[in-house]
Scaffold this active site. Structure first.
Site, PDB file in Angstrom:
ATOM      1  N   CYS A  31      -7.569  19.927   9.616  1.00  0.00           N
ATOM      2  CA  CYS A  31      -7.757  18.752   9.233  1.00  0.00           C
ATOM      3  C   CYS A  31      -8.104  17.617  10.001  1.00  0.00           C
ATOM      4  O   CYS A  31      -8.133  17.807  11.148  1.00  0.00           O
ATOM      5  CB  CYS A  31      -6.845  18.436   7.948  1.00  0.00           C
ATOM      6  SG  CYS A  31      -5.180  17.748   8.557  1.00  0.00           S
ATOM      7  N   ASP A  43       0.751  -1.275   0.003  1.00  0.00           N
ATOM      8  CA  ASP A  43       0.061  -0.011  -0.092  1.00  0.00           C
ATOM      9  C   ASP A  43       0.816   1.405  -0.044  1.00  0.00           C
ATOM     10  O   ASP A  43       0.274   2.264   0.553  1.00  0.00           O
ATOM     11  CB  ASP A  43      -0.836  -0.069   1.486  1.00  0.00           C
ATOM     12  CG  ASP A  43      -0.064  -0.222   2.582  1.00  0.00           C
ATOM     13  OD1 ASP A  43       1.201  -0.137   2.358  1.00  0.00           O
ATOM     14  OD2 ASP A  43      -0.945  -0.221   3.577  1.00  0.00           O
ATOM     15  N   ASN A  44       2.009   1.252  -0.328  1.00  0.00           N
ATOM     16  CA  ASN A  44       2.816   2.395  -0.362  1.00  0.00           C
ATOM     17  C   ASN A  44       4.124   2.199  -1.377  1.00  0.00           C
ATOM     18  O   ASN A  44       4.484   1.230  -1.979  1.00  0.00           O
ATOM     19  CB  ASN A  44       3.636   2.613   1.107  1.00  0.00           C
ATOM     20  CG  ASN A  44       4.443   1.302   1.317  1.00  0.00           C
ATOM     21  OD1 ASN A  44       5.502   1.268   1.078  1.00  0.00           O
ATOM     22  ND2 ASN A  44       3.954   0.319   1.957  1.00  0.00           N
ATOM     23  N   CYS A  46      -4.945   8.957  -0.593  1.00  0.00           N
ATOM     24  CA  CYS A  46      -5.969   7.555  -0.577  1.00  0.00           C
ATOM     25  C   CYS A  46      -6.925   7.731   0.580  1.00  0.00           C
ATOM     26  O   CYS A  46      -7.889   7.254   0.785  1.00  0.00           O
ATOM     27  CB  CYS A  46      -4.918   6.592  -0.222  1.00  0.00           C
ATOM     28  SG  CYS A  46      -5.289   5.102  -1.013  1.00  0.00           S
TER      29      CYS A  46
END
Lengths: 98, 384
Positions: B342, B132-133, B191
């Site tokens: 955020c 995932d990276n 993502c």
């Protein structure tokens, strides 16, 4: 002028707000020119310049490829994948956990 | 002919394979003789591990150093509620052992790195990239190319996925033919804001499993030189024809990468999130106090609207998602004191940098974002 159908993927869809669009280009325009035009309209796309996979009519293409009327250009940004939370600023969160 | 043989128990188990002439006894023996290294036991790795184990792949290696979390179970179906908190490799091993006791499973509870990649991968026929990276993707690619092993690639983003088989030794491109260099850090798709539809890695992971089985048995037309793009919302598959890049830094004619490099550095990974100058940072407690005063700052949220629906800081004045900030910066007043937030403080840190470059001087990043606000100020604000 020629008509080009642009297909967008992944994060580009968010930036542009659409998955596909049609643009008019000068005759003899290249794939790279289509990208530059998109960047001019959506500056947030600019950070992907030089890190893209292009395809014309579903075939891999270089930025210098010259387009014909009615061509379909697909522009595919790199996707690291997975479903972890990766926030902008954290490309590779596995090495840089939140 | 494959050397291994199948027991009567195995013949009964694999009978639906055996009665297809394309697989048959020979194909099933090849699966049993085959070995696959799965890098990642998460969203993609789950269906991969389950289907490859069920299919009778003789030796499956699992590399992961993560621990099962409840938030994984929406998509990582090899794990379960009972294995939350357990290493993913062990959780997966238990499930696979139950699914098929006839196969060998080796787990590596570690992070794949330049130092151990060759050692981990050398003994396997096929490498499957379920990571995932970017650093691990480039590492997996380069090591697979250098070892001459096929790399079955899959990647997912929200409702979209991609899959292909990278195999320069069979004439196809590698990942670096497509993307020679990683995207610069801090400038990459989020993502995150994204998440992923739980079933999406199921679709992409099963495509990878299918391709792996085809490679091991030698049947069908492998997904080499073709990139499959899947859009779950439109329910469309699109195929792009790829080609090798003769100038590819790894598999090209004059490769510049001939051994593994430091992929964290290559991907520009800083050990810490980008530092923001002290005067541009504020803690949740300081903000909570400031918001009570008459000179309260303008509070800007740079998350996405659907995140606002999950949780927000009361008193937020405006929402401008980070991706829209460059175009909408004129909507903000640079003369006014402003705090940006955020979810965790990363996107807002970037927003503060952007605003500073645009001439804003009275702007501060809320450290730790909504998460820290929930911890330090108001626990009724949900963490997500």
């Amino acid at each position: 002028m020629i008509t080009i159908h642009v297909r967008l993927f992944a994060a580009h869809r968010d930036i542009v707000g659409r998955a596909e669009m049609t643009v008019q280009q000068e005759t003899g325009a290249t794939v790279g020119a289509v990208w530059e035009r998109l960047v001019a309209e959506y500056p947030s796309l600019g950070r992907y310049t030089g890190r893209l996979l292009y395809a014309v009519n579903q075939q891999f293409a270089e930025p210098g490829a010259v387009l014909q009327d009615g061509d379909e250009v697909a522009i595919i940004p790199p996707v690291s994948g997975g479903a972890r939370r990766i926030e902008p600023g954290q490309v590779c969160n596995r090495f840089n956990p939140l | 002919m494959s050397k291994v043989s199948l027991s009567n128990e195995e013949i009964a188990r694999y009978s639906r394979h055996l009665i297809m002439p394309e697989v048959g006894m020979e194909g099933q023996r090849r699966l049993k003789q085959g070995s696959v290294l799965l890098i990642g036991s998460g969203g993609l790795g789950s269906p991969l591990a389950l289907y490859l184990a069920a299919a009778g792949v003789g030796h499956i290696g699992l590399v992961d150093f993560d621990v099962v979390d409840a938030s994984n179970l929406q998509r990582q179906i090899v794990h379960g509620t009972s294995t939350v908190g357990m290493p993913k490799t062990e959780s997966a091993r238990r499930r696979l052992r139950d699914l098929n006791p006839h196969i060998e499973i080796t787990v590596y509870e570690t992070q794949i790195t330049s130092a151990n990649a060759f050692e981990l991968m050398r003994g396997y026929d096929v490498i499957v990239d379920g990571t995932d990276n970017f650093p691990t993707r480039y590492l997996t690619n380069d090591a697979s190319v250098l070892l001459g092993k096929p790399n079955v690639y899959g990647s997912i983003f929200r409702f979209e996925g991609q899959a292909t088989v990278f195999a320069p030794q069979q004439g196809g491109p590698c990942y670096r033919c497509l993307y020679p260099e990683p995207p610069p850090p801090g400038l990459v798709p989020s993502c995150a804001e994204g998440g992923v539809l739980g079933v999406l890695p199921g679709v992409i992971g099963t495509i990878q499993a299918t391709e792996t089985i085809k490679l091991l048995t030698g049947i069908g037309e492998p997904l080499i030189g073709r990139l499959m793009l899947y859009d779950a919302l439109g329910m469309r598959f699109r195929e792009l024809k790829l080609r090798r890049n003769p100038n590819c830094p790894v598999c090209g004619e004059n490769p510049s990468v001939t051994t593994l490099i430091d992929y964290e550095q290559f991907c520009g990974i800083a050990p810490e999130a980008p530092a923001i100058g002290g005067q541009y940072v504020i803690t949740p407690l300081e903000l909570a106090d400031w918001l009570q005063r008459d000179d309260r700052p303008f509070l800007l949220d740079v998350r996405n609207p659907y995140e606002v629906a999950i949780a927000s800081i009361p008193g937020t004045d405006k929402l401008i998602p980070i991706d829209q900030l460059p175009e909408r910066i004129h909507e903000l007043d640079s003369a006014r004191e402003m705090v940006v937030y955020c979810r965790s403080g990363v996107r807002s840190g970037r927003a503060v940098e952007l605003l500073k470059q645009a001439g804003f001087r009275k702007v501060k990043n809320l450290e730790g974002g909504v998460l820290r606000w929930s911890d330090d100020v108001d626990p009724t604000v949900a963490k997500y």
